[in-house]
Design an enzyme around this catalytic site. Sequence first.
Site, PDB file in Angstrom:
ATOM      1  N   LYS A 161     -44.367 -55.076  -5.976  1.00 53.06           N
ATOM      2  CA  LYS A 161     -44.763 -55.465  -7.340  1.00 53.06           C
ATOM      3  C   LYS A 161     -44.209 -56.846  -7.704  1.00 53.06           C
ATOM      4  O   LYS A 161     -44.912 -57.673  -8.290  1.00 53.06           O
ATOM      5  CB  LYS A 161     -44.216 -54.400  -8.303  1.00 53.06           C
ATOM      6  CG  LYS A 161     -44.194 -54.796  -9.757  1.00 53.06           C
ATOM      7  CD  LYS A 161     -43.678 -53.672 -10.625  1.00 53.06           C
ATOM      8  CE  LYS A 161     -42.177 -53.602 -10.757  1.00 53.06           C
ATOM      9  NZ  LYS A 161     -41.561 -54.653 -11.549  1.00 53.06           N
TER      10      LYS A 161
ATOM     11  N   GLU B 186     -32.192 -48.246  -5.648  1.00 49.70           N
ATOM     12  CA  GLU B 186     -32.319 -46.792  -5.700  1.00 49.70           C
ATOM     13  C   GLU B 186     -31.558 -46.215  -4.509  1.00 49.70           C
ATOM     14  O   GLU B 186     -31.565 -46.784  -3.428  1.00 49.70           O
ATOM     15  CB  GLU B 186     -33.791 -46.378  -5.645  1.00 49.70           C
ATOM     16  CG  GLU B 186     -34.485 -46.635  -6.962  1.00 49.70           C
ATOM     17  CD  GLU B 186     -35.972 -46.308  -6.929  1.00 49.70           C
ATOM     18  OE1 GLU B 186     -36.383 -45.459  -6.128  1.00 49.70           O
ATOM     19  OE2 GLU B 186     -36.709 -46.930  -7.711  1.00 49.70           O
TER      20      GLU B 186
ATOM     21  N   THR C  17     -37.935 -55.923 -15.156  1.00 48.11           N
ATOM     22  CA  THR C  17     -38.285 -57.141 -14.421  1.00 48.11           C
ATOM     23  C   THR C  17     -39.546 -57.733 -15.042  1.00 48.11           C
ATOM     24  O   THR C  17     -40.603 -57.095 -15.039  1.00 48.11           O
ATOM     25  CB  THR C  17     -38.538 -56.792 -12.939  1.00 48.11           C
ATOM     26  OG1 THR C  17     -37.348 -56.173 -12.426  1.00 48.11           O
ATOM     27  CG2 THR C  17     -38.859 -58.039 -12.134  1.00 48.11           C
TER      28      THR C  17
ATOM     29  N   VAL D  87     -33.749 -47.307 -13.921  1.00 48.64           N
ATOM     30  CA  VAL D  87     -32.875 -48.351 -14.467  1.00 48.64           C
ATOM     31  C   VAL D  87     -32.264 -47.922 -15.803  1.00 48.64           C
ATOM     32  O   VAL D  87     -31.050 -48.026 -16.020  1.00 48.64           O
ATOM     33  CB  VAL D  87     -33.659 -49.684 -14.612  1.00 48.64           C
ATOM     34  CG1 VAL D  87     -32.874 -50.705 -15.404  1.00 48.64           C
ATOM     35  CG2 VAL D  87     -33.973 -50.223 -13.223  1.00 48.64           C
TER      36      VAL D  87
ATOM     37  N   CYS E 225     -40.394 -51.943  -6.435  1.00 54.75           N
ATOM     38  CA  CYS E 225     -39.979 -53.301  -6.809  1.00 54.75           C
ATOM     39  C   CYS E 225     -40.532 -54.402  -5.905  1.00 54.75           C
ATOM     40  O   CYS E 225     -41.227 -55.295  -6.393  1.00 54.75           O
ATOM     41  CB  CYS E 225     -38.455 -53.377  -6.856  1.00 54.75           C
ATOM     42  SG  CYS E 225     -37.788 -52.414  -8.221  1.00 54.75           S
TER      43      CYS E 225
ATOM     44  N   PHE F 225     -30.512 -56.827   5.526  1.00 55.71           N
ATOM     45  CA  PHE F 225     -31.981 -56.912   5.452  1.00 55.71           C
ATOM     46  C   PHE F 225     -32.596 -57.494   6.725  1.00 55.71           C
ATOM     47  O   PHE F 225     -33.594 -58.189   6.681  1.00 55.71           O
ATOM     48  CB  PHE F 225     -32.426 -57.679   4.192  1.00 55.71           C
ATOM     49  CG  PHE F 225     -32.381 -56.789   2.976  1.00 55.71           C
ATOM     50  CD1 PHE F 225     -31.166 -56.438   2.419  1.00 55.71           C
ATOM     51  CD2 PHE F 225     -33.532 -56.272   2.437  1.00 55.71           C
ATOM     52  CE1 PHE F 225     -31.103 -55.567   1.333  1.00 55.71           C
ATOM     53  CE2 PHE F 225     -33.486 -55.404   1.355  1.00 55.71           C
ATOM     54  CZ  PHE F 225     -32.266 -55.064   0.817  1.00 55.71           C
ATOM     55  N   LEU F 226     -31.966 -57.204   7.852  1.00 52.92           N
ATOM     56  CA  LEU F 226     -32.521 -57.636   9.129  1.00 52.92           C
ATOM     57  C   LEU F 226     -32.769 -56.438  10.050  1.00 52.92           C
ATOM     58  O   LEU F 226     -32.669 -56.557  11.261  1.00 52.92           O
ATOM     59  CB  LEU F 226     -31.585 -58.638   9.808  1.00 52.92           C
ATOM     60  CG  LEU F 226     -31.565 -60.063   9.234  1.00 52.92           C
ATOM     61  CD1 LEU F 226     -30.625 -60.956  10.024  1.00 52.92           C
ATOM     62  CD2 LEU F 226     -32.958 -60.686   9.212  1.00 52.92           C
TER      63      LEU F 226
ATOM     64  N   ASP G 122     -36.868 -42.391 -24.967  1.00 53.05           N
ATOM     65  CA  ASP G 122     -38.040 -42.374 -24.088  1.00 53.05           C
ATOM     66  C   ASP G 122     -39.194 -41.752 -24.851  1.00 53.05           C
ATOM     67  O   ASP G 122     -38.980 -41.002 -25.806  1.00 53.05           O
ATOM     68  CB  ASP G 122     -37.757 -41.601 -22.784  1.00 53.05           C
ATOM     69  CG  ASP G 122     -38.637 -42.085 -21.638  1.00 53.05           C
ATOM     70  OD1 ASP G 122     -39.874 -41.935 -21.743  1.00 53.05           O
ATOM     71  OD2 ASP G 122     -38.109 -42.647 -20.659  1.00 53.05           O
TER      72      ASP G 122
ATOM     73  N   GLY H  76     -41.182 -51.074   0.876  1.00 55.56           N
ATOM     74  CA  GLY H  76     -42.073 -50.463  -0.121  1.00 55.56           C
ATOM     75  C   GLY H  76     -41.300 -50.301  -1.412  1.00 55.56           C
ATOM     76  O   GLY H  76     -40.451 -51.131  -1.737  1.00 55.56           O
TER      77      GLY H  76
HETATM   78  P1  NAD Z   1     -39.576 -45.991 -14.583  1.00 57.75           P
HETATM   79  O1  NAD Z   1     -41.046 -46.013 -14.591  1.00 57.75           O
HETATM   80  O2  NAD Z   1     -38.838 -45.075 -13.674  1.00 57.75           O
HETATM   81  O3  NAD Z   1     -39.038 -45.723 -16.075  1.00 57.75           O
HETATM   82  C1  NAD Z   1     -39.528 -46.335 -17.208  1.00 57.75           C
HETATM   83  C2  NAD Z   1     -39.353 -45.395 -18.390  1.00 57.75           C
HETATM   84  O4  NAD Z   1     -39.748 -46.067 -19.586  1.00 57.75           O
HETATM   85  C3  NAD Z   1     -40.231 -44.134 -18.296  1.00 57.75           C
HETATM   86  O5  NAD Z   1     -39.415 -42.984 -18.415  1.00 57.75           O
HETATM   87  C4  NAD Z   1     -41.197 -44.267 -19.490  1.00 57.75           C
HETATM   88  O6  NAD Z   1     -41.551 -43.026 -20.044  1.00 57.75           O
HETATM   89  C5  NAD Z   1     -40.364 -45.113 -20.441  1.00 57.75           C
HETATM   90  N1  NAD Z   1     -41.165 -45.803 -21.463  1.00 57.75           N
HETATM   91  C6  NAD Z   1     -42.368 -46.446 -21.341  1.00 57.75           C
HETATM   92  N2  NAD Z   1     -42.743 -46.969 -22.489  1.00 57.75           N
HETATM   93  C7  NAD Z   1     -41.783 -46.652 -23.406  1.00 57.75           C
HETATM   94  C8  NAD Z   1     -41.605 -46.924 -24.783  1.00 57.75           C
HETATM   95  N3  NAD Z   1     -42.514 -47.620 -25.487  1.00 57.75           N
HETATM   96  N4  NAD Z   1     -40.488 -46.454 -25.391  1.00 57.75           N
HETATM   97  C9  NAD Z   1     -39.560 -45.751 -24.697  1.00 57.75           C
HETATM   98  N5  NAD Z   1     -39.689 -45.465 -23.396  1.00 57.75           N
HETATM   99  C10 NAD Z   1     -40.771 -45.913 -22.753  1.00 57.75           C
HETATM  100  O7  NAD Z   1     -39.152 -47.493 -14.294  1.00 57.75           O
HETATM  101  P2  NAD Z   1     -37.834 -48.035 -13.535  1.00 57.75           P
HETATM  102  O8  NAD Z   1     -37.972 -47.830 -12.069  1.00 57.75           O
HETATM  103  O9  NAD Z   1     -36.619 -47.557 -14.245  1.00 57.75           O
HETATM  104  O10 NAD Z   1     -38.018 -49.608 -13.790  1.00 57.75           O
HETATM  105  C11 NAD Z   1     -37.882 -50.161 -15.089  1.00 57.75           C
HETATM  106  C12 NAD Z   1     -37.886 -51.670 -14.950  1.00 57.75           C
HETATM  107  O11 NAD Z   1     -36.746 -52.094 -14.186  1.00 57.75           O
HETATM  108  C13 NAD Z   1     -39.108 -52.244 -14.224  1.00 57.75           C
HETATM  109  O12 NAD Z   1     -39.429 -53.476 -14.785  1.00 57.75           O
HETATM  110  C14 NAD Z   1     -38.602 -52.419 -12.800  1.00 57.75           C
HETATM  111  O13 NAD Z   1     -39.304 -53.432 -12.114  1.00 57.75           O
HETATM  112  C15 NAD Z   1     -37.160 -52.838 -13.037  1.00 57.75           C
HETATM  113  N6  NAD Z   1     -36.240 -52.502 -11.934  1.00 57.75           N
HETATM  114  C16 NAD Z   1     -36.369 -51.333 -11.253  1.00 57.75           C
HETATM  115  C17 NAD Z   1     -35.472 -51.028 -10.231  1.00 57.75           C
HETATM  116  C18 NAD Z   1     -35.611 -49.744  -9.439  1.00 57.75           C
HETATM  117  O14 NAD Z   1     -34.954 -49.645  -8.399  1.00 57.75           O
HETATM  118  N7  NAD Z   1     -36.388 -48.782  -9.856  1.00 57.75           N
HETATM  119  C19 NAD Z   1     -34.430 -51.927  -9.915  1.00 57.75           C
HETATM  120  C20 NAD Z   1     -34.316 -53.099 -10.651  1.00 57.75           C
HETATM  121  C21 NAD Z   1     -35.229 -53.378 -11.665  1.00 57.75           C
END
Ligand code: NAD
Length: 433
Positions: free
Chosen positions: A266, A155, A121, A11, A263, A252-253, A30, A260
């Site tokens: 969880k 994704e 999220t 994200v 998201c 989604f059907l 990061d 899996g």
């Molecule tokens: P991810 O685990 O791929 O990335 C999170 C990043 O945050 C990591 O690189 C981690 O090192 C970094 N991080 C952690 N703590 C930190 C800090 N204190 N300072 C700076 N960086 C830090 O996660 P993601 O898949 O990108 O998901 C992020 C959020 O978005 C989640 O809440 C997820 O539920 C939501 N989300 C994800 C998707 C998806 O398709 N992956 C879609 C919509 C929403």
Amino acid sequence: MNIVVIGSGYVGLVTAACFAECGHTVKCIDIDKSKLKKLKIGQIPFYENGLEKIVLKGVRSGNLEFTSSYEKSLRNVDAIFLCVGTPSKSNGEPNLNFLKSSLRSIGEHLQKDVVIYIKSTVPVGTNHFAERYLSKILKKDLKVLFASNPEFLKEGDAVLDFKDPDRIIIGIKDNYVKKISKLIYKNFIKSSNSLVFTSIESAEIIKYASNAFLASKIAFINEIARLSDHYGGNINEIKLGMSLDKRIGEHFLNSGIGFGGSCFPKDLDGLIDRFEKNNIPTLIPRAVKQSNNEQIKYFAKKILKNSSTKKGSVLVWGLAFKSNTDDTRESPAIKLIKRISKHYKRVFVYDPLATANAKKDLASLKNICFINNKYNNIKKCDSLIIATEHNEFKKPDFDLLMTLKQKTIFDGRNLLNASEIKKKGLTYFGIGV
Ligand code: NAD
């Protein structure tokens, strides 16, 4: 605008790169030094279609910078987007430790008034919690406005989804946030109703409700597919018949081995947790979760019942949780392999993108053999299992499939045309077809 994005995962990186591409100055923070090292030289730490190009473009233009320094990044910032992970704890409750730790770093280093958008999220109530949490840490007397800005990208299509969203939801409690949000998102607003301002609580709930609803559709069609299997119906016909009703729609059907990823499972857990913590009656999210777990067992049983597995080998295509990604988090393909592997001498597995991640997931299974060509060792295998709907599996080489010892295909994604396969002389098992 000067934007800071915290977290460079799926994200955060997409958000940072897309904002930089449309002219904002973006600093992406990061704490993972190895990720930053790669990003600084233009390497993307995961596969996402079209992302590398815009990250490189951003870095070259000077609009996009990667850093671990909150101090430098927060010197001149208008808006912060929090995109850190919020994984489930073992009891299903979302773990907000990454969020809290990023808030502590913001509190330590913030120098000016700012709007903080929570894109991660998070369960309803978190924005208010975050506001109180930060106010206790802030070193200066600054005006910090919180907004809930859930992300809906998928994704595999993340860049396209971000640039061309169905809707942008922003939960606010201050009109200034409306003004600045319109400026930040001006390149991504397609129509007058694609930018929707709501209360903060509504925005937080919209994200969970959307994911849980989509997961429910998948679980529902999978249950109908089991019924179809029993009575000899065809789930594709059933889907068509249902989806022509505009109230139902076609998305989604698709029946298969279930959902899996990082998201849906969880977020179902997070939703259940909020209902239960507040003693609010709920049945559906838990049923969806159970039904989805049941689907893997259902397909595994079908495979084992219809193959002479003793000492045989099997070929599995697909490890990622869905097509066009290397992400194996909560992947049904991995779960299926774990469930059936002990019944085989060898399990040959192939995925065009997700092998590196799957190697970690399957490290404890000694009979897994990763292959880099999907037909390698096919002659040694009794049957083929399709577990991910990658495009390249849609048009297989039938001459090579005919070399499977038992000439059998278990299609866990209903990707192939059953009657075409049967005509070729292969035995086909799908889900509900
Ligand atoms: P991810 O685990 O791929 O990335 C999170 C990043 O945050 C990591 O690189 C981690 O090192 C970094 N991080 C952690 N703590 C930190 C800090 N204190 N300072 C700076 N960086 C830090 O996660 P993601 O898949 O990108 O998901 C992020 C959020 O978005 C989640 O809440 C997820 O539920 C939501 N989300 C994800 C998707 C998806 O398709 N992956 C879609 C919509 C929403």
